[in-house]
Design a protein around this motif. Structure first.
Motif, PDB file in Angstrom:
ATOM      1  N   ILE A  67       0.865  -1.190   0.000  1.00 10.53           N
ATOM      2  CA  ILE A  67       0.000   0.000   0.000  1.00 10.53           C
ATOM      3  C   ILE A  67       0.895   1.232   0.000  1.00 10.53           C
ATOM      4  N   GLU A  68       0.538   2.226  -0.776  1.00  8.87           N
ATOM      5  CA  GLU A  68       1.347   3.443  -0.870  1.00  8.87           C
ATOM      6  C   GLU A  68       1.047   4.417   0.273  1.00  8.87           C
ATOM      7  N   LEU A  69       2.111   4.890   0.940  1.00 11.55           N
ATOM      8  CA  LEU A  69       1.963   5.969   1.912  1.00 11.55           C
ATOM      9  C   LEU A  69       1.997   7.278   1.139  1.00 11.55           C
ATOM     10  N   PRO A  70       0.971   8.128   1.251  1.00 10.52           N
ATOM     11  CA  PRO A  70       0.931   9.377   0.491  1.00 10.52           C
ATOM     12  C   PRO A  70       2.188  10.227   0.693  1.00 10.52           C
ATOM     13  N   THR A  71       2.611  10.888  -0.378  1.00  7.18           N
ATOM     14  CA  THR A  71       3.845  11.675  -0.352  1.00  7.18           C
ATOM     15  C   THR A  71       3.835  12.743   0.729  1.00  7.18           C
ATOM     16  N   ALA A  72       2.679  13.336   0.997  1.00 13.42           N
ATOM     17  CA  ALA A  72       2.599  14.369   2.043  1.00 13.42           C
ATOM     18  C   ALA A  72       3.063  13.822   3.388  1.00 13.42           C
ATOM     19  N   TYR A  73       2.771  12.553   3.667  1.00  9.22           N
ATOM     20  CA  TYR A  73       3.203  11.925   4.918  1.00  9.22           C
ATOM     21  C   TYR A  73       4.648  11.452   4.834  1.00  9.22           C
ATOM     22  N   CYS A  74       5.086  11.053   3.644  1.00 12.43           N
ATOM     23  CA  CYS A  74       6.484  10.633   3.475  1.00 12.43           C
ATOM     24  C   CYS A  74       7.432  11.794   3.750  1.00 12.43           C
ATOM     25  N   LEU A  75       7.053  12.988   3.291  1.00 10.91           N
ATOM     26  CA  LEU A  75       7.901  14.163   3.447  1.00 10.91           C
ATOM     27  C   LEU A  75       7.490  14.968   4.675  1.00 10.91           C
ATOM     28  N   SER A  76       7.285  14.260   5.770  1.00 14.01           N
ATOM     29  CA  SER A  76       6.874  14.906   7.010  1.00 14.01           C
ATOM     30  C   SER A  76       7.741  14.399   8.157  1.00 14.01           C
ATOM     31  N   SER A  77       7.430  14.850   9.359  1.00 11.33           N
ATOM     32  CA  SER A  77       8.177  14.435  10.550  1.00 11.33           C
ATOM     33  C   SER A  77       7.956  12.956  10.829  1.00 11.33           C
TER      34      SER A  77
END
Length: 389
Positions: A67-77
């Motif tokens: 399942i893909e973790l959305p990019t907004a969450y990937c590039l977060s804390s």
């Protein structure tokens, strides 16, 4: 059926990841869901291989459903990265266990460290240290030394800290998913050592970027994929990044960073190279990974409000026959839409449209970072990999 979830980046997959999957199986998992970062990862970098290739290889290496973790969450804390991934596993409605690696190898110790750290979150001592220029994690760690030295040592280790965030996310969601941790063996996080074939992903990436051999450190199918030259590098985005930084307003950058000081340092920067930009912005308070995440978010168009919205859907990148069984089990239990088509998922709601547009844009930008540049729009055209292995 016992379904275990793993949060991963597989950037790239190495022998330590294989060990983790094997230990998860030995703990009783019959099916494994991998929630994986997309084309950009939490350290603020372009993934060494694109997400579709990594998802396909992950299924061939032991995972059953990716399942893909959305990019907004990937590039977060680390906190938001963990929460977004755990939310997806929780929302599928079928996950029994969350399996993750840690330096301490003890869920009990991680629970204790979390409890002690939570008691200091808004303390005067932490605020004083941050005013002196400490990053929040370091200020918290230093403050914790006076309360519980073992707890302080635990959260000073990157995988322990991420484990604490997983547990905190499970708690905030009142989830029935049980945490299970495996003690990391071999080389430590970001180590440049080869300990009997067990190395960090950083070691492998360093080998790849310096054209050195990393043979024996990962499954052969991953070695072959990397040798084929389908890799990507943030360096290939240098001029694009510098253009975006130079043309951004202070207001635009401030919508990404939760620190006005960091936004100001990026805005006022007149660097002539990506390396110069990163080195001149970096400080005791602002880590390199955090700066790179902000810059990539600026490039893609992600703002801090995007992670205030839970992932609106779960996008499937790859699966095998056991993965198909997971999907069947989740059909009547899932709390959010589940599908393979980004176009269809993006039409479900305004939030879904926003997340889908960000994913497509991130992939288009990643296509420029790739050594073999690929055309725009591929995120909408790709077919989900169904492995027969």
């Amino acid at each position: 059926m016992k379904i275990s979830g793993i949060v991963c980046e597989y950037n790239p997959f190495h022998n330590g990841h294989l060990y983790h999957i094997e230990k998860t199986r030995k703990n009783g998992a019959t099916h494994i869901i991998a929630v994986m970062s997309g084309n950009f990862v939490q350290r603020g970098d372009a993934a060494i291989l694109d997400k579709f290739t990594r998802a396909e290889l992950a299924v061939k290496s032991g995972a059953d459903l990716v399942i893909e973790l959305p990019t907004a969450y990937c590039l977060s804390s680390a906190e938001k990265f963990a929460w977004g991934a755990v939310y997806l596993l929780h929302s599928l409605g079928v996950t029994d266990e969350l399996s993750f690696g840690s330096e301490c190898g003890s869920v009990e110790k991680l629970f204790n460290a979390m409890a002690k750290a939570d008691g200091l979150v808004n303390s005067d001592e932490v605020r004083v240290l941050m005013k002196k220029g400490y990053s929040y994690p370091r200020a918290l760690c230093e403050s914790l030394k006076n309360v519980d030295e073992e707890a302080s040592e635990i959260i000073s280790e990157p995988n322990n800290l991420l484990g604490v965030e997983y547990i905190r996310a499970l708690k905030s969601l009142n989830s029935d998913i049980l945490p299970f941790t495996i003690k990391r063996s071999g080389a430590s996080h970001d180590s440049m050592e080869n300990v009997g074939g067990y190395v960090s992903a950083s070691y492998i990436r360093n080998c790849i970027l310096s054209s050195e051999s990393a043979e024996g450190t990962m499954p052969k199918i991953w070695e072959n994929a990397i040798t084929d030259g389908c890799t990507a590098s943030l360096k290939n985005l240098e001029r694009v990044v510098l253009y975006r930084v130079r043309t951004a307003s202070i207001e635009e950058i401030s919508k990404i960073s939760d620190s006005n000081g960091l936004a100001e340092r990026i805005y006022r920067n007149g660097a002539a190279s990506l390396e110069e930009l990163l080195d001149s912005v970096k400080s005791k308070r602002y880590t390199m990974a955090r700066i790179k995440r902000v810059i990539l978010s600026l490039l893609i168009g992600i703002t801090k409000t995007d992670t205030e919205t839970p992932p609106p859907y779960a996008r499937v990148l790859a699966f095998n026959e056991r993965g198909r069984e997971i999907l069947a089990a989740a059909k009547n239990k899932k709390k959010i839409p589940l599908g393979t088509s980004l176009a269809k998922l993006g039409r479900l709601s305004c939030s879904a449209q926003r997340f889908a547009e960000l994913e497509a844009r991130a992939t288009d930008i990643y296509g420029i970072a790739a050594e073999k540049m690929f055309p725009a729009g591929s995120d909408y055209r790709v077919k989900t990999e169904i492995s027969k292995e």
